[in-house]
Design an enzyme around this catalytic site. Sequence first.
Site, PDB file in Angstrom:
ATOM      1  N   GLY A  12       1.007  -1.605  -0.145  1.00  0.00           N
ATOM      2  CA  GLY A  12      -0.169  -0.033   0.399  1.00  0.00           C
ATOM      3  C   GLY A  12       0.859   1.202  -0.304  1.00  0.00           C
ATOM      4  O   GLY A  12       0.219   2.407   0.395  1.00  0.00           O
ATOM      5  N   SER A  13       2.134   1.254  -1.111  1.00  0.00           N
ATOM      6  CA  SER A  13       3.029   2.445  -0.258  1.00  0.00           C
ATOM      7  C   SER A  13       2.368   3.869  -1.635  1.00  0.00           C
ATOM      8  O   SER A  13       1.796   4.961  -0.997  1.00  0.00           O
ATOM      9  CB  SER A  13       4.168   2.494  -0.674  1.00  0.00           C
ATOM     10  OG  SER A  13       4.297   1.694  -2.105  1.00  0.00           O
ATOM     11  N   ASN A  14       1.355   3.280  -2.713  1.00  0.00           N
ATOM     12  CA  ASN A  14       1.001   4.105  -3.672  1.00  0.00           C
ATOM     13  C   ASN A  14      -0.316   4.334  -2.616  1.00  0.00           C
ATOM     14  O   ASN A  14      -0.827   5.440  -2.656  1.00  0.00           O
ATOM     15  CB  ASN A  14       0.354   3.753  -4.903  1.00  0.00           C
ATOM     16  CG  ASN A  14       1.488   3.626  -6.043  1.00  0.00           C
ATOM     17  OD1 ASN A  14       2.109   4.628  -5.927  1.00  0.00           O
ATOM     18  ND2 ASN A  14       1.980   2.792  -6.460  1.00  0.00           N
ATOM     19  N   ASN A 101      -6.330   1.869 -13.589  1.00  0.00           N
ATOM     20  CA  ASN A 101      -5.263   1.252 -12.705  1.00  0.00           C
ATOM     21  C   ASN A 101      -3.048   1.792 -13.569  1.00  0.00           C
ATOM     22  O   ASN A 101      -3.283   2.455 -13.962  1.00  0.00           O
ATOM     23  CB  ASN A 101      -5.004   0.097 -13.104  1.00  0.00           C
ATOM     24  CG  ASN A 101      -4.108  -1.170 -12.582  1.00  0.00           C
ATOM     25  OD1 ASN A 101      -3.879  -1.772 -11.263  1.00  0.00           O
ATOM     26  ND2 ASN A 101      -3.102  -2.159 -13.570  1.00  0.00           N
ATOM     27  N   HIS A 103       0.705   0.455 -13.739  1.00  0.00           N
ATOM     28  CA  HIS A 103       1.384  -1.090 -14.095  1.00  0.00           C
ATOM     29  C   HIS A 103       2.704  -0.160 -13.708  1.00  0.00           C
ATOM     30  O   HIS A 103       2.545   0.885 -14.594  1.00  0.00           O
ATOM     31  CB  HIS A 103       0.765  -1.126 -15.072  1.00  0.00           C
ATOM     32  CG  HIS A 103       1.692  -2.190 -15.372  1.00  0.00           C
ATOM     33  ND1 HIS A 103       1.058  -3.808 -15.143  1.00  0.00           N
ATOM     34  CD2 HIS A 103       2.245  -2.930 -16.316  1.00  0.00           C
ATOM     35  CE1 HIS A 103       1.848  -4.931 -15.473  1.00  0.00           C
ATOM     36  NE2 HIS A 103       3.233  -4.031 -16.054  1.00  0.00           N
TER      37      HIS A 103
END
Length: 187
Positions: A12-14, A101, A103
Amino acid sequence: MKKIVLLASGAGSNVENIIKYFVSKPTVQVATVFCNNPTAKVIDRAIENHVPVVVFTKEDLKNDVVLDKVKALEPDLIVLAGFLLQLPASLIEAFPRKIINIHPALLPKYGGKGMYGQFVHQAVLVNNDKETGITIHFVNENYDEGEVIFQKSIAVDDCTTVEEIATKVHVLEHEFFPKVIEQLLTS
């Protein structure tokens, strides 16, 4: 007020970066983080940042339990940030061009089922690619095949390990993902 729903499966860093980015933006709210992994670090990160979390199963996703909960929140944008499951058609159809999303490669290179995180960076290293980067795209029924919104490349010809590549790509993700989200919400 624009509302974002985040879906994640891992560290979950983003997610944390997005939450912190929008704290200072009074017109945008990270409404909820949905997570399919009950032991994922992203849950702690969301809670520490005062964002509600919904933990769900793969069956909940297939049987539209998640769809119903997301619909109830009326999000302006659904953001996949390290989310590893394929979304059902019912969710994609309910939110056309409202699901994105990120990527960790320059699609169409190194996309598709099973190509995420370290697997992507390993492929970049093994193939001696001189550059890699990030792709932010709309989500459709196929892994990593939706319309590209944004790409940013970075040189990796000096990298000798997967970790070095991952570090460079994370810098790009953290710099550009929140900005692209904000642009989508205000355009």
